[in-house]
Design an enzyme around this catalytic site. Structure first.
Site, PDB file in Angstrom:
ATOM      1  N   ARG A 180       0.835  -1.217   0.000  1.00 34.31           N
ATOM      2  CA  ARG A 180       0.000   0.000   0.000  1.00 34.31           C
ATOM      3  C   ARG A 180       0.868   1.265   0.000  1.00 34.31           C
ATOM      4  O   ARG A 180       0.556   2.249   0.670  1.00 34.31           O
ATOM      5  CB  ARG A 180      -0.936   0.033   1.212  1.00 34.31           C
ATOM      6  CG  ARG A 180      -1.990  -1.049   1.217  1.00 34.31           C
ATOM      7  CD  ARG A 180      -2.982  -0.862   0.059  1.00 34.31           C
ATOM      8  NE  ARG A 180      -4.120  -1.757   0.186  1.00 34.31           N
ATOM      9  CZ  ARG A 180      -4.136  -3.025  -0.211  1.00 34.31           C
ATOM     10  NH1 ARG A 180      -3.072  -3.553  -0.789  1.00 34.31           N
ATOM     11  NH2 ARG A 180      -5.217  -3.755  -0.089  1.00 34.31           N
ATOM     12  N   SER A 240     -10.814  -0.973   2.598  1.00 30.57           N
ATOM     13  CA  SER A 240     -10.107  -1.121   3.874  1.00 30.57           C
ATOM     14  C   SER A 240      -9.710   0.263   4.357  1.00 30.57           C
ATOM     15  O   SER A 240      -9.126   1.033   3.608  1.00 30.57           O
ATOM     16  CB  SER A 240      -8.826  -1.933   3.698  1.00 30.57           C
ATOM     17  OG  SER A 240      -9.118  -3.236   3.303  1.00 30.57           O
ATOM     18  N   GLU A 287      -5.386   4.057   5.681  1.00 36.08           N
ATOM     19  CA  GLU A 287      -5.075   3.867   4.260  1.00 36.08           C
ATOM     20  C   GLU A 287      -5.446   5.124   3.450  1.00 36.08           C
ATOM     21  O   GLU A 287      -4.627   5.622   2.687  1.00 36.08           O
ATOM     22  CB  GLU A 287      -5.843   2.652   3.732  1.00 36.08           C
ATOM     23  CG  GLU A 287      -5.035   1.757   2.847  1.00 36.08           C
ATOM     24  CD  GLU A 287      -5.881   0.731   2.123  1.00 36.08           C
ATOM     25  OE1 GLU A 287      -6.784   1.113   1.352  1.00 36.08           O
ATOM     26  OE2 GLU A 287      -5.628  -0.463   2.310  1.00 36.08           O
TER      27      GLU A 287
HETATM   28  N1  EPU Z   1     -10.928 -10.748   9.797  1.00 35.55           N
HETATM   29  C1  EPU Z   1     -11.622 -10.831  10.977  1.00 35.55           C
HETATM   30  N2  EPU Z   1     -12.624  -9.923  11.191  1.00 35.55           N
HETATM   31  C2  EPU Z   1     -12.951  -8.976  10.273  1.00 35.55           C
HETATM   32  C3  EPU Z   1     -12.228  -8.902   9.066  1.00 35.55           C
HETATM   33  C4  EPU Z   1     -11.210  -9.805   8.843  1.00 35.55           C
HETATM   34  O1  EPU Z   1     -11.369 -11.674  11.834  1.00 35.55           O
HETATM   35  O2  EPU Z   1     -13.881  -8.227  10.544  1.00 35.55           O
HETATM   36  C5  EPU Z   1      -9.878 -11.759   9.522  1.00 35.55           C
HETATM   37  C6  EPU Z   1     -10.349 -12.719   8.426  1.00 35.55           C
HETATM   38  O3  EPU Z   1     -11.086 -13.771   8.952  1.00 35.55           O
HETATM   39  C7  EPU Z   1      -9.029 -13.185   7.843  1.00 35.55           C
HETATM   40  C8  EPU Z   1      -8.146 -11.961   7.992  1.00 35.55           C
HETATM   41  O4  EPU Z   1      -8.745 -11.139   8.983  1.00 35.55           O
HETATM   42  O5  EPU Z   1      -8.482 -14.221   8.612  1.00 35.55           O
HETATM   43  C9  EPU Z   1      -7.962 -11.183   6.679  1.00 35.55           C
HETATM   44  O6  EPU Z   1      -9.217 -10.745   6.218  1.00 35.55           O
HETATM   45  P1  EPU Z   1      -9.538 -10.512   4.659  1.00 35.55           P
HETATM   46  O7  EPU Z   1      -9.182 -11.724   3.879  1.00 35.55           O
HETATM   47  O8  EPU Z   1     -10.922 -10.004   4.559  1.00 35.55           O
HETATM   48  O9  EPU Z   1      -8.486  -9.409   4.193  1.00 35.55           O
HETATM   49  P2  EPU Z   1      -7.932  -8.093   4.873  1.00 35.55           P
HETATM   50  O10 EPU Z   1      -6.532  -8.345   5.316  1.00 35.55           O
HETATM   51  O11 EPU Z   1      -8.879  -7.600   5.910  1.00 35.55           O
HETATM   52  C10 EPU Z   1      -6.840  -7.162   2.704  1.00 35.55           C
HETATM   53  C11 EPU Z   1      -6.814  -5.867   1.940  1.00 35.55           C
HETATM   54  C12 EPU Z   1      -8.069  -5.730   1.094  1.00 35.55           C
HETATM   55  C13 EPU Z   1      -8.122  -6.907   0.133  1.00 35.55           C
HETATM   56  C14 EPU Z   1      -8.119  -8.220   0.949  1.00 35.55           C
HETATM   57  C15 EPU Z   1      -8.034  -9.425   0.063  1.00 35.55           C
HETATM   58  C16 EPU Z   1      -5.515  -4.305   3.272  1.00 35.55           C
HETATM   59  C17 EPU Z   1      -5.544  -3.111   4.156  1.00 35.55           C
HETATM   60  N3  EPU Z   1      -6.704  -4.763   2.867  1.00 35.55           N
HETATM   61  O12 EPU Z   1      -7.919  -7.084   3.630  1.00 35.55           O
HETATM   62  O13 EPU Z   1      -7.954  -4.539   0.346  1.00 35.55           O
HETATM   63  O14 EPU Z   1      -9.274  -6.855  -0.684  1.00 35.55           O
HETATM   64  O15 EPU Z   1      -6.968  -8.254   1.820  1.00 35.55           O
HETATM   65  O16 EPU Z   1      -6.758  -9.525  -0.489  1.00 35.55           O
HETATM   66  O17 EPU Z   1      -4.434  -4.791   2.952  1.00 35.55           O
HETATM   67  C18 EPU Z   1      -8.500  -2.240   0.323  1.00 35.55           C
HETATM   68  O18 EPU Z   1      -7.298  -2.016   0.467  1.00 35.55           O
HETATM   69  O19 EPU Z   1      -9.338  -1.304   0.207  1.00 35.55           O
HETATM   70  C19 EPU Z   1      -8.970  -3.620   0.322  1.00 35.55           C
HETATM   71  C20 EPU Z   1     -10.255  -3.937   0.294  1.00 35.55           C
END
Ligand code: EPU
Length: 340
Positions: free
Chosen positions: A166, A240, A336
């Site tokens: 990012r 995010s 972000e």
């Molecule tokens: N999780 C929770 N509770 C929540 C949300 C997530 O426990 O409310 C846990 C999930 O169960 C999982 C882990 O956190 O084990 C990761 O969650 P998720 O796969 O939804 O991805 P993220 O790390 O929350 C990142 C990016 C997203 C991208 C997804 C998929 C960042 C800041 N965000 O989210 O990017 O779509 O991975 O690759 O790196 C964005 O930047 O706007 C965005 C949507």
């Protein structure tokens, strides 16, 4: 082409969080040449300015005492092809998702994991958008940008962009200096699906797909996003809202002693990335709101405007979430989006 400015221009429909605020001066930029002419003619001299793409990564804090330039440069074309790859160039103003879908239709896959991300082509490299195991920087060959101090058109190859999680040079040393006008992508002819992200691998197997086609990967990504992330056309949000924090292995081990189920991902440089959504959920913010702003019920990392919020409401919730996460986990979350 001369630039036409508008005064006190409303920004509420130009940011996906749908926050109100007016720009003191506003113009649309439709070509790199127009921007060069504007800068060389002194049109930005002594001015605070802000370069706006699709508005999907900004917090409008209120009225903006600055010139806002909305990048609307169109165009997409195949510019070259060699034994190994297609090189596809797009104007900064092209809609990101439509561009991704078009590359697949044309038979140039490689960007499908980044489908349905809101925003524009020109904004994609600024924060190096990423999802489901791919970051856009990995697919960028080069980009063109106008230096807003000198009015020269410059080219950056991938190395020069200093892409990181990012992050890019355009958020660091070159922040607020360049406006990206076009991006050229290098899409390898030997396509291999990227299915290392657990959610995506699960989605493919639940669909019974073993050797997917690019369009099937895109469909799966779209399905996951639609399940977890709110549609900005329906509920104001900026994806995010915080970055996933990166900590040392030692720090991660300490946190795991008390939180054995905390999701964490080893990084190539030996650090560990922690899921901010999980931290926020554990602090009780998932589906919780303060006034018109809350954290989304299906993904605690996404801040939502449930209607009528002001930038100050957003910043108040940001401060509360950050405070709670620091108190419970000792981690300072980084935002972000950019505050305007
Ligand atoms: N999780 C929770 N509770 C929540 C949300 C997530 O426990 O409310 C846990 C999930 O169960 C999982 C882990 O956190 O084990 C990761 O969650 P998720 O796969 O939804 O991805 P993220 O790390 O929350 C990142 C990016 C997203 C991208 C997804 C998929 C960042 C800041 N965000 O989210 O990017 O779509 O991975 O690759 O790196 C964005 O930047 O706007 C965005 C949507």
């Amino acid at each position: 082409m001369p630039t036409v400015f508008q005064k006190d221009y409303p920004l509420d429909t130009l940011n996906t969080l749908r926050l109100p605020g007016r720009a003191r001066r506003f113009a649309e930029i439709v070509s790199a040449g127009q921007l060069v002419e504007l800068v060389r003619g002194g049109g930005l001299t002594g001015e605070r300015f802000f370069v706006l793409g699709g508005g999907s990564n900004i917090v409008v804090s209120g009225d903006v005492d600055a010139t806002v330039l909305r990048m609307c440069i169109p165009g997409r074309e195949l510019v070259a092809s060699d034994d190994d790859a297609h090189y596809v160039r797009a104007g900064a103003g092209e809609n990101w998702h439509e561009f991704v879908a078009w590359t697949l239709e044309m038979g140039w896959p490689g960007l499908e994991n980044l489908a349905l991300i809101p925003g524009t082509v020109g904004a994609a490299p600024i924060q190096n958008i990423g999802a489901y195991g791919l970051e856009v920087g990995e697919c960028i060959h080069s980009l063109e940008a106008v230096d807003l101090r000198s009015g020269t058109l410059v080219s950056f190859d991938r190395e020069a962009c200093c892409f990181a999680y990012r992050d890019s040079i355009f958020k660091q040393d070159a922040a607020n200096r360049f406006a990206v006008t076009a991006v050229t992508f290098r899409l390898p002819k030997r396509w291999l699906p990227i299915l290392r992200y657990a959610d995506l691998a699960r989605e493919m197997s639940s669909r019974g797909i073993v050797a997917p086609r690019p369009a099937q990967v895109m469909e799966a990504v779209i399905a996951i996003r639609q399940r977890k992330l709110p549609d900005p056309a329906v509920i104001g949000n900026a994806g995010s809202f915080f970055k996933n924090p990166v900590v040392s292995v030692e720090r991660c081990k300490k946190l795991l002693e008390f939180n054995p189920d905390m999701p964490h991902y080893p990084q190539p440089d030996g650090h560990e990335k922690i899921a901010a959504g999980w931290l926020i959920e554990k602090c009780g913010w998932k589906g919780h709101a303060d006034g018109p702003v809350g954290m989304y019920e299906h993904q605690a990392l996404v801040l939502v405007n449930m209607g009528g919020a002001l930038g100050t409401d957003v910043l108040r919730v940001v401060a509360s979430v950050r405070r709670d996460v620091v108190e419970r986990f000792g981690i300072a979350l980084e935002m972000e989006p950019v505050v305007l």
